[in-house]
Design an enzyme around this catalytic site. Structure first.
Site, mmCIF file in Angstrom:
data_model
loop_
_atom_site.group_PDB
_atom_site.id
_atom_site.type_symbol
_atom_site.label_atom_id
_atom_site.label_comp_id
_atom_site.label_asym_id
_atom_site.label_seq_id
_atom_site.Cartn_x
_atom_site.Cartn_y
_atom_site.Cartn_z
ATOM 1 C CG LEU A 47 -2.001 -1.163 1.158
ATOM 2 C CD1 LEU A 47 -2.961 -1.075 2.346
ATOM 3 C CD2 LEU A 47 -2.796 -1.190 -0.154
ATOM 4 C CG ASP A 48 4.024 4.357 0.819
ATOM 5 O OD1 ASP A 48 3.710 5.012 -0.200
ATOM 6 O OD2 ASP A 48 4.790 4.790 1.695
ATOM 7 C CG LEU A 49 5.337 -0.820 -5.123
ATOM 8 C CD1 LEU A 49 6.360 -1.626 -4.337
ATOM 9 C CD2 LEU A 49 4.656 -1.699 -6.167
#
Lengths: 246, 465
Positions: free
Chosen positions: B133-135
């Site tokens: 969710l924070d790639l």
């Protein structure tokens, strides 16, 4: 340190025996019986004797609303529960009744609090079904870990000072975390009358070293218990709900 | 918490401060009990710091210690929050993806190679029930062992409470890469990472970000309504197959987005297998004005979660069929099993593989025209065998592999392509076959995925009269 929590046994001998076997295999350091040993089920005397045996070996046992109703007339129960409790009273000996009468509302052990329904007003039997309902318990107790039952639906609530608690539905047999940074309210699932859609018996296994809590599911011979409910003349709905787990 | 070089924390000697974001400081450190360097992540927990720092630390500690495999740094231990909070993890040597991202646009083959590595790492993460969710490039290290993903402070584990999501109403992620459903508060779909991977591929291929870096939620929401410029409009060297893959990653509607990272890796590694899809016609000026004034439900635009598709069955199925004797009853039974497996999931892809046995390694049988014709003949037979499957070309591929050992070739192919399920036939169990060991039993023993072994029911001998 590992703690097994058996809540809402509800006089279900087959479920209790299956859970006892699983608990014995885990060999926990502490056993907690979180109330409602009797009511609904067909084997109240047996359930009380097992609970008394656990208590004699050091288990913490707290009083549940059905246990209380079995020893004194109470108002505010559903028709099925009331019918069952009247039947239950006739099954219990004076010795059984005196064991139940001696149970405390809450037990505090180190930074943990054991109670049947909720930490706030334990004798009002509030249902902790969501984060909003969990909040007063955190206000009422400073314990790092509050453990209860009563809803028959496993849940964990995580609290952080100044914030509303966060609700979590733990997955069956999968450890959920306990956190150093939070306080917790763990609602153990029911041994004798699960209502979360899974008819398998449930007990909570808390591991303080691993900082985890696991809702262990133990399948048991539901058909036998259901048959006994019917032949005891208890309300038939109490038999059918065992099979559906609702 | 002020820390300095040379300071000792729980036995870890801080050696060198590493670049980091605003939530924590990162230190390369050594511990006398460890023979490799470690990284200590120390959250900034000064009074007045945002509460998300605390939750981010809690979340990363919870998730990292549950992760394993080559695509995450190995968790070592963490410090007590009340005394000295830190997370110690393995120091991963390699190059940050941020560096090639700075040099973008890159040649398409480099984009595909790097993209496939990141996709493989994502597939491994998703297989462990975790969504990053924070790639973004800063959170990926290109190491010798493959891509390694960092920073799980915003991540979500499907089996753990979502402390972050429960306590926050604002979208969490990086503005440049955040998926549209994540902007709307949905933190439960692995496809959100696939959207972010699409953003990374877009950047690597064009040198530009697909959606810029808006600073408001309203700005981030724009990606729900407006598709980015086609990559080839920025860099004409972007081939159609790469553009197709990027577009399928960046689909707002999750029903049209890839559901599995392994599938993206497969397509990036097999560009010739990508079926070029023409983008829908661009909206006319009038349509766009109309669209802007239409009332719509944002959640409808992002479609349904890909979770159900992922649960329905494997995304990539390998069907290994022995056609040395033509399409025999066993080959038909293998095909029937394949039909059942691909029916479970409408977006799955099936790789049909048959092995052409060669006797000696190194002697290229295809070099002479006779060998070539054997190869072509087998490919024709394979396609003929597969015809009744009746799958569109984007769902099926054909592979004739020359090998000394059929089992090794099948296992190698499955591993390299992150196959989710293998279907293979087994001949009758003769004593000789048991002695020599069959192809299927070796595949069953060594494959890393599920294997279905298809066997014809033995009819038995007639009883003696």
């Amino acid at each position: 340190m590992r703690i097994a929590v058996l809540a809402d046994i509800h006089a279900n001998r087959e479920a209790l025996d299956a859970v006892r076997e699983a608990v014995a295999a885990e060999a926990p350091d502490e056993i907690v019986i979180a109330g409602d040993i009797v009511g609904y089920g067909p084997d109240p005397a047996y359930a009380v004797e097992i609970a008394a045996d656990y208590a004699a070996r050091g288990a913490h046992v707290v009083l549940g609303n059905h246990d209380q109703a079995a020893i004194e007339e109470r108002s505010g129960m559903t028709a099925n529960a009331r019918d069952a409790i009247r039947w239950t009273r006739d099954q219990l000996s004076a010795e059984h009744r005196s064991f139940l009468a001696g149970l405390p509302m809450t037990v505090a052990a180190e930074d943990r609090l054991y109670v049947h329904a909720s930490a706030d007003e334990p004798d009002h039997w509030h249902y902790v079904l969501d984060a909003q309902a969990a909040a007063p318990s955190f206000d009422a107790s400073a314990a790092w870990l509050i453990v209860c039952g009563h809803t028959h639906i496993p849940a964990i609530f995580y609290a952080r000072a100044g914030h509303p608690p966060v609700a979590f539905r733990p997955l069956d047999n999968q450890p959920a975390p306990l956190m150093a940074t939070r306080r917790h309210l763990v609602v153990a699932g029911s041994v004798g009358q699960p209502r979360d859609g899974n008819p398998a018996s449930c007990f909570a296994l808390i591991d303080l070293g691993q900082r985890s809590v696991t809702m262990r599911r133990v399948p048991y011979d539901v058909e036998t218990t259901a048959r006994k409910v019917l032949s005891a003349g208890l309300p038939p709905q109490l038999a059918t709900r065992l099979a559906s787990g609702r | 918490m002020r820390v300095h070089e040379g300071q000792v924390i729980d036995g870890f000697v801080l050696e060198q401060r590493l670049p980091s974001g605003g939530m924590a400081s990162l230190w390369r450190a050594r511990h006398p009990d460890l023979n490799t360097p470690a990284v200590l992540k120390i959250p900034f927990l000064d009074p007045g710091q945002d509460v998300s720092v605390v939750i981010g630390y809690e979340v990363e500690e919870l998730i990292l210690k549950r992760l394993s495999g080559p695509h995450v740094p190995r968790y070592i231990r963490s410090g007590d929050l009340s005394e000295m909070p830190y997370i110690a993890m393995e120091f991963v040597a390699g190059e940050s993806l941020a560096k090639p991202a700075k040099d973008a646009p890159l040649p398409p083959e480099d984009v595909a190679r790097i993209g496939a590595e990141v996709a493989v790492a994502l597939a491994s993460l998703h297989a462990q029930q975790v969504m990053h969710l924070d790639l973004k490039p800063e959170n990926v290290i290109l190491a010798e062992r493959g891509a390694v993903l960092l920073d799980f402070g915003l991540s979500r584990h499907a089996g753990l409470p979502d402390l972050l999501g429960e306590e926050s109403d604002v979208p969490m992620g990086s503005a440049a890469y955040i998926a549209p459903e994540q902007v709307l508060g949905d933190r439960s779909d692995p496809a959100s990472d696939i959207f972010a991977l699409g953003g990374i591929l877009y950047l690597l291929a064009t040198g530009e970000l697909p959606f810029d870096t808006p600073s408001t939620t309203a700005g981030m929401k724009q990606r729900l309504y407006h598709a980015p410029k086609p990559p080839s409009a920025i860099n004409p060297k972007v081939p159609a197959w790469l553009e197709t893959i990027i577009r399928k990653c960046l689909e707002v509607d999750r029903a049209r987005r890839y559901a599995d990272a392994a599938r993206i890796a497969f397509e990036l590694r097999n560009p010739d297998q990508v079926v070029i899809a023409e983008p829908g016609p661009r909206r006319s000026c009038w349509d766009r004005i109309l669209f802007a004034f239409q009332k719509r439900d944002d959640h409808q635009l992002t479609g349904t979660s890909t979770l159900r598709r992922r649960e329905a069955g494997p995304a990539l199925v390998l069907v290994a069929v022995d056609l040395a004797g033509g399409t025999d009853p066993l080959a038909e039974a293998v095909r029937a099993e394949a039909v059942r497996l691909v029916a479970a999931r409408p977006d799955s892809r099936i790789a049909c593989l048959t092995v052409l046995k060669t006797e000696i390694i190194g002697e290229d049988a295809r070099a002479d025209s006779a060998g070539r014709s054997v190869y072509i003949k087998r490919l024709v037979a394979l396609k003929d065998w597969a015809r009744p499957l009746d799958l569109p070309e984007e769902r099926i591929s054909y592979h004739v592999v020359e090998a000394v050992s059929a089992a090794d070739a099948i296992i190698r192919y499955a591993e390299h392509n992150h196959i989710g399920h293998i279907v293979i036939g087994a001949r009758g169990a003769s004593a000789l076959r048991r002695h020599l060991g069959s192809v299927s039993s070796k595949v069953v023993a060594q494959a890393e995925c599920s294997v279905t072994v298809v066997r014809l029911k033995a009819q038995g001998e007639l009883p003696e009269q």
